[in-house]
Design an enzyme around this catalytic site. Sequence first.
Site, PDB file in Angstrom:
ATOM      1  CE  LYS A 161      27.984  27.641 -29.694  1.00 30.33           C
ATOM      2  NZ  LYS A 161      28.204  28.790 -30.590  1.00 30.33           N
ATOM      3  NE  ARG A 195      36.541  29.249 -37.250  1.00 27.14           N
ATOM      4  CZ  ARG A 195      36.174  30.534 -37.346  1.00 27.14           C
ATOM      5  NH1 ARG A 195      37.083  31.475 -37.574  1.00 27.14           N
ATOM      6  NH2 ARG A 195      34.912  30.873 -37.207  1.00 27.14           N
TER       7      ARG A 195
END
Length: 502
Positions: free
Chosen positions: A284, A358
């Site tokens: 990120k 996830r």
Amino acid sequence: MVLCYSSHSMEITLKSARRFVEEIPAPLAVVGVWGGELSEAGQKLDQNHRKALSSMMQALHFKGEFGESLLVPLPQKGPKEGPAFALLFGLGKKRGVSLETVRKAGAKLVQTIAKLGFREAASETFLAEKFGKEAASYALAEGALLGGYGWAKYKTSNPSGKGSEKLRLWLARGSGAAVARAEVVAQAVNYARDLVNEPPNILTPVELARRASEMAQALGLEVEVWDEQQIKEAGMGAYYGVAQGSANPPRFIQLTYKPQTASRRTIALVGKGLTFDTGGYSLKPSESQITMKGDMAGAAAVLGAMQAIARLQPPVEVRAYIAAAENMISGAAYRVSDVLTSLSGKTIEVLNTDAEGRLTLADAITYADRQGADAIVELSTLTGACVVALGEKVAGLFTNEPRWGREVQEAAERAGEKVWPLPLEEEYLEALKSNTADLKNTHGRSRAAGAITAALFLAEFTDKPLVHLDIAGPAYSEKNHDLGPAGGTGFGVRTLVELLGH
Ligand code: BES
Ligand code: ZN
Ligand code: ZN
């Protein structure tokens, strides 16, 4: 009923008062003003008091915009004649008021009282005539306790120089049960806020597990924590893949609440527990990492809810599952193109190491399903795409079972938390087919429907009724807001307690 969340929060004690204003032992009486007029409780004050308030309102053109306040000295007949001051507190226009108005008023009110330097006050129960005494006092107390929250644990000097301010707030007699429930719920929300606000070097997966165990043991919940070896041996390869790059090992946390009476059903709560998300090798940018200590807000909401449920003792069995991990970079970290074997047996090709939530959740959901849940609610700060779609105030709700979805949505509405349904559109599942493995964890270069494809991925791991709440927006607030300061909001706790805690 003294509530002390932690040393840095305003400490609020809620008490039941006898007759409002005249007989209360506080120096300050709070009277609502709405639509430019004194509230019903204000109208019922004795003539002397009412006159003093009305003339001051007129003289200063005080209309009572929401949150506006006016301090008025009260006429004193003798030295022990009740409050010396009234605080006129604006509730805004009559149109469109709701219990949320009362909740926000409670938060603003305690902040106003503390700023004025009072340590004790009595308030009428705003809008009790409109919403009923129980509901109105619940909302007022909940708002006050949420609004009194503060976070200054790591400040070595308190800017106000006063330390933790104690505030005693008297509410109308007869609202005891509602106020007691509000205390349990608000304390759970503030507990979740504390967990989110804790810095990631302190709140590692090991520390999260320690705090969860401490809370569980204190309240009589069953608790089991697995270390990295047990996670690996259990076959949680998707979860383990995410965790393997960090020097801080993962912990799989399980809490169980078993009711004393026969349980109606068993509900599993699953919370995303990334104590920090750098993105991994799909790194990120720096600014996007700023709020990533909050990537365990789903876990915090689940733990907060378990705390409240343990206290409220509802007739339903609730099991909580948190796959706590840290998403980091190192020679041992997972990489793009790795193939992971999940607990379900399904293989997953990693196209983006930043879609780590996830992967951890897939194994937690499979496990929750196999342990025998009748239905699952899962909360996660899962996608930036959901923030693009619904913004900072609203969570996305996805479900494979409309009735279960409605039940959760209605609980959120009653609790005053905003969620909105988004479709679990099966046609988009195509995007998650991999040439190499059974699934891939993102659809690659396309960013279309990112919140939906993430939800579809999760839904591949259970056939049980599943609600997925994407709380990436509302879990964390970068600015002060109506019900509390910047930082973790504790979003989700109130919905879960409303859903399960009756
Ligand atoms: N934790 C983030 C999602 C997030 C973003 C939470 C902003 C709160 C605020 C999650 O792990 C993530 O990085 N998701 C990616 C998925 C993408 C790679 C498919 C995202 O949203 O960009
Ligand atoms: Zn990520
Ligand atoms: Zn994440």
